[in-house]
Design a protein around this motif. Sequence first.
Motif, PDB file in Angstrom:
ATOM      1  N   TYR A   1     -31.940   4.650  -6.069  1.00  0.00           N
ATOM      2  CA  TYR A   1     -30.741   4.071  -6.666  1.00  0.00           C
ATOM      3  C   TYR A   1     -31.015   2.713  -7.267  1.00  0.00           C
ATOM      4  O   TYR A   1     -31.876   1.977  -6.809  1.00  0.00           O
ATOM      5  CB  TYR A   1     -29.640   3.936  -5.608  1.00  0.00           C
TER       6      TYR A   1
ATOM      7  N   TYR B   1     -25.787   0.200  -7.879  1.00  0.00           N
ATOM      8  CA  TYR B   1     -25.228   1.333  -7.143  1.00  0.00           C
ATOM      9  C   TYR B   1     -25.225   1.042  -5.643  1.00  0.00           C
ATOM     10  O   TYR B   1     -24.253   1.276  -4.942  1.00  0.00           O
ATOM     11  CB  TYR B   1     -26.048   2.593  -7.440  1.00  0.00           C
TER      12      TYR B   1
ATOM     13  N   ASP C   1     -22.556  -1.620  -4.831  1.00  0.00           N
ATOM     14  CA  ASP C   1     -21.182  -1.119  -4.940  1.00  0.00           C
ATOM     15  C   ASP C   1     -20.868  -0.061  -3.903  1.00  0.00           C
ATOM     16  O   ASP C   1     -19.789  -0.043  -3.329  1.00  0.00           O
ATOM     17  CB  ASP C   1     -20.933  -0.542  -6.337  1.00  0.00           C
ATOM     18  N   ASN C   2     -21.819   0.872  -3.695  1.00  0.00           N
ATOM     19  CA  ASN C   2     -21.484   2.033  -2.879  1.00  0.00           C
ATOM     20  C   ASN C   2     -21.908   1.912  -1.431  1.00  0.00           C
ATOM     21  O   ASN C   2     -21.269   2.470  -0.563  1.00  0.00           O
ATOM     22  CB  ASN C   2     -22.102   3.283  -3.477  1.00  0.00           C
TER      23      ASN C   2
ATOM     24  N   GLY D   1     -19.201  -0.182   0.346  1.00  0.00           N
ATOM     25  CA  GLY D   1     -18.682   0.995   1.044  1.00  0.00           C
ATOM     26  C   GLY D   1     -18.714   0.788   2.540  1.00  0.00           C
ATOM     27  O   GLY D   1     -17.769   1.107   3.257  1.00  0.00           O
TER      28      GLY D   1
ATOM     29  N   LYS E   1     -16.894   3.046   5.483  1.00  0.00           N
ATOM     30  CA  LYS E   1     -17.545   4.328   5.215  1.00  0.00           C
ATOM     31  C   LYS E   1     -19.002   4.254   5.646  1.00  0.00           C
ATOM     32  O   LYS E   1     -19.647   3.224   5.486  1.00  0.00           O
ATOM     33  CB  LYS E   1     -17.498   4.639   3.718  1.00  0.00           C
TER      34      LYS E   1
ATOM     35  N   ASN F   1     -22.958   5.201   5.152  1.00  0.00           N
ATOM     36  CA  ASN F   1     -23.716   5.402   3.921  1.00  0.00           C
ATOM     37  C   ASN F   1     -24.628   6.607   3.973  1.00  0.00           C
ATOM     38  O   ASN F   1     -25.230   6.946   2.998  1.00  0.00           O
ATOM     39  CB  ASN F   1     -24.513   4.144   3.596  1.00  0.00           C
TER      40      ASN F   1
END
Lengths: 424, 583
Positions: free
Chosen positions: A404, A408, A411-412, A416, A421, A423
């Motif tokens: 990645y 990315y 952000d994720n 996240g 959340k 990963n």
Amino acid sequence: MGEIILKLKYDGTMPLECEVITPDTFEGKSKDEISALKVFRGPEELLLSDVFEISGDFTCSKENMVIKILGNAGNVKLIGYQMTAGKIIVEGDAGFHIGCEMKGGEIIVNGNAKHWAGREMEGGLLHIFGNAGDHVGSSYRGRWEGMLNGTIIVEGDAGYHVGDGLVNGKIIVKGNVGGFCGVKQNGGLIYVGGNAFRTLGVEMKGGTIVVCGKVMNFAPGFESAGIVRDFETDLTGYAIPNKLIVFKGDYAFYPKPKGKLYLSLSENSELLNDRMPAEERPIEFVGNALTVVLNTGSTIEEGKVIKGGKKYYPEYVKEAAYCEIHPDDYNLLGRPEKVKVISQDQRYSVVVYVKPSDDVLRRNAFIPRGVWANSIIDALSGSTGSPVYKGGIVYIEPSDDEVYHAEYIIDNIYKGESNGKSNI
Amino acid sequence: MTKMVVKGGTVYDPLNGIDGEVMDIFIKDGKIVECMSESELRDAKVLDVTGKVVMPGGVDSHTHVAGCKVNTGRVMCPENQYKSPMGKTHNTHSGSGDIVPSTYAQGYTYASMGYTTLFEAAVPPMAARHSHEEFKSLPIVDKAGYLLLGSNWFVMKYLKEGNIDKAAAYIAWALETTKTYGIKLVNPAGVENWKWGKNVHSLDDRALHFDVSAREMIENLAIINERFGLPMSIHLHANNLGHPGNWEITLDTMDVTKKIKPVVNKAGYDTGVKTKYSHDREQSVYMTHIQFHSFGGTSWKDFESKADVIAKHINKSDHIVMDSGSVAFGKAICMTGDGPGLYDIATMTGGKWANEDVELECGSGVTPFLYDHKNKVHSIQWAMGLELMLLTDPKKAIMTTDNPNAGPFMKYPVLIRWLMSRKAREDMMKECHKGASERTTLANIDKELSLYELATVTRATPAKAVGIGYRKGHLSPGADADITVYDISPDYNSNDYMAIEKAFKTAKYTIKDGEVITKEGRIIETPKGRTYYADVKVNNELQNEVIGDIKEWFRKYYSISFSNYPVPEKYLTNPTPLNINAR
């Protein structure tokens, strides 16, 4: 003996600064005068009687005075600050900085104590029957000398940074301690009844540390000086294992250090092999993944690319999203183009390119310090705000997943993560 | 229209030869005036200071109070900050710190000690903005900064090419761009070599890649300085600081500028103020913290003082002025542009250490230090700092601690105690290591500084040496009304040295620009001080050519862009340019 009883009325979450609760301040004061002592809640000034119900015998000299604190004082800071005599009994928990800079007398905490208990203590006894937070008996920000004298006993566990810069005195923790125990120690004794973790005694110049349990991630600057029996040590009166390994150090920082570590032989026998060359590190597979020691650090090339904050460019991926391993390990893994690097607790992972390199030892891996390395490094900050980037265990396995981009991942994965959340 | 009479004090004003005369001083609109009319006297405020000592406001010509290394010193030693809080009052900011106080606290403390003008001794060109930002929060005092140029690539490159005109044009541009006051050299050529892990150890050692020796740097910058006629001479921190045996290189260094005539081109800012003795500077080199450069012996084992030799040399040479950098025992933080020097100290103490490389310009180092009176070397250093002050002609000597390198400026009163009382020195010598009496000449010195001499070394000489005598350092009509009143009798007893220390610790009154600023340590007014800088105009054509070179190097080597580099005037409090026409 006369008792002054302080019964806590305050149940707010904001800590109170109560450095006035000491026999030294209370001596020779009437109930009204004690009630009128000032305490702080943030910038706001309160009276001691706003916080406590005060009763008892107000005629005692400080030597004969007992101050008893009833209720949960976990948010009451600086109890017994610089006290010189007398006794304080805290029935419940105690807040930050209990007994800090105390010079004499005795403090008993029947519950848990928060961080900085007994920091920079100069004498007296601090006895904690529950657990203690970080920085027990340590130095405060910037100072290199911690506790000068006195005794701290913790019946439960203690956190990180026990006895930073200990100069003299004793710290006895009957349970486990966190990382950085006895850093910069220059005298005195730290006794750990349970296990110790990471960077034990690093930068030690003098003094003694005893660990009866297991030591994880042992520091590299110590040299073993043989095995001794319990009666051969000068540690009389402590419950210690009957066979101990003696280490001297920290040679990584001083040419002739006088620091001594006594570690239980039965729990730490593998440390006797600490001279084993790195290439002899055993090959251990967990599933498809090889166990390696991860090191990270900034590289010059990487620094050139991100000058001016250019982290979202493809060049950054090229310069930071790779993992260097020894060619032998590379072969062991089946010459993959990409690998998945998994953190020690197996909760996090990241996919990066592989570069075989002779510069890395066998069963070691190097990932440039950056967005990718950050995803798998545990956040042991050591209060510095910067995670410990070296020497942790990770697992690497071949992978076909995508590498990645920084954007990315930020952000994720990072963001996240903060949204709760997972990963992986 | 403020009017004030400072009445009945005993005045010490060395530049006017006034040695303890009881007289009144008249102030009108922030300036000192000769006299006042009857009607003016009627509405003038009267400050009765009968029986007290009156001096011009103090001038510290070498101190470190602003900039990135000062801040690093603060950050590096939180243990010096958290135990010394200073509360906020209705007119002052809160602050903290006992070695390097926070910016506001520095201004208040300096003012309450009677100092009204400060010169920050090291401003890295690239970090000038930071220095000015701190100046902005340095209340009350007037201030200016010296620009570090001793290992500057542009200067070295032009000198290597033999083009001193271009080097001069660069310096004129740099002074104006960074809004600084004069030329400072720190370990010339050595700081550049430090970037390659090396240093220079003699005047003829050369900067790597630029092939310019320390001697050439000193000589050429002094020539440029006098060609412009800058208010101050070059301000020189010599090579080999803090190494045993460095006294020899110090002697050589002092003579490099012997033949260079001091020129002051003050037509652009002169106020026409006259003093009995000229206030124009007479030196072509200002040797700073000379205590650190008077080390004898060959190692720390046979370390000894050569302060007497250095003082003798200064006394016979009219082209030198020095400040002492005297040691006051206790905690200090060493901070200087001399990166290699501080690396040596940090490896010796094993303490915390910070090092900075300022790209093409200079560098710096910071490390905390403890001067321990039981330590041989520190005791000798202590004695040396006093020897230098007592043996050197006060007209060429300035009292400093090189704040905070040899001790924080708050220790000045302690230093004054030792200088004004022989008994104070003897009592200290009994307590400290015997090296102080055995390896220095301090035990044989009977001299005690008088109040007149104290006013010379803390007011007249520094003001004259840095070229601010046209408005400060004396009490002539037309000068800024910066006045300090100390609560000490003119016939004090020098054996009661604690009373001396107490009197100089807190001034009875500090008056700045005609306003009472502090009274017995209490801050009454907090005006914003002026910021002085040299605005040198050189030949336009040459200047443009040099700016072309500068722009090219910005593109090639700097991490910031040319347009972000200059410090605009809006960063300065009361910007006061000194216009110098060098066309």
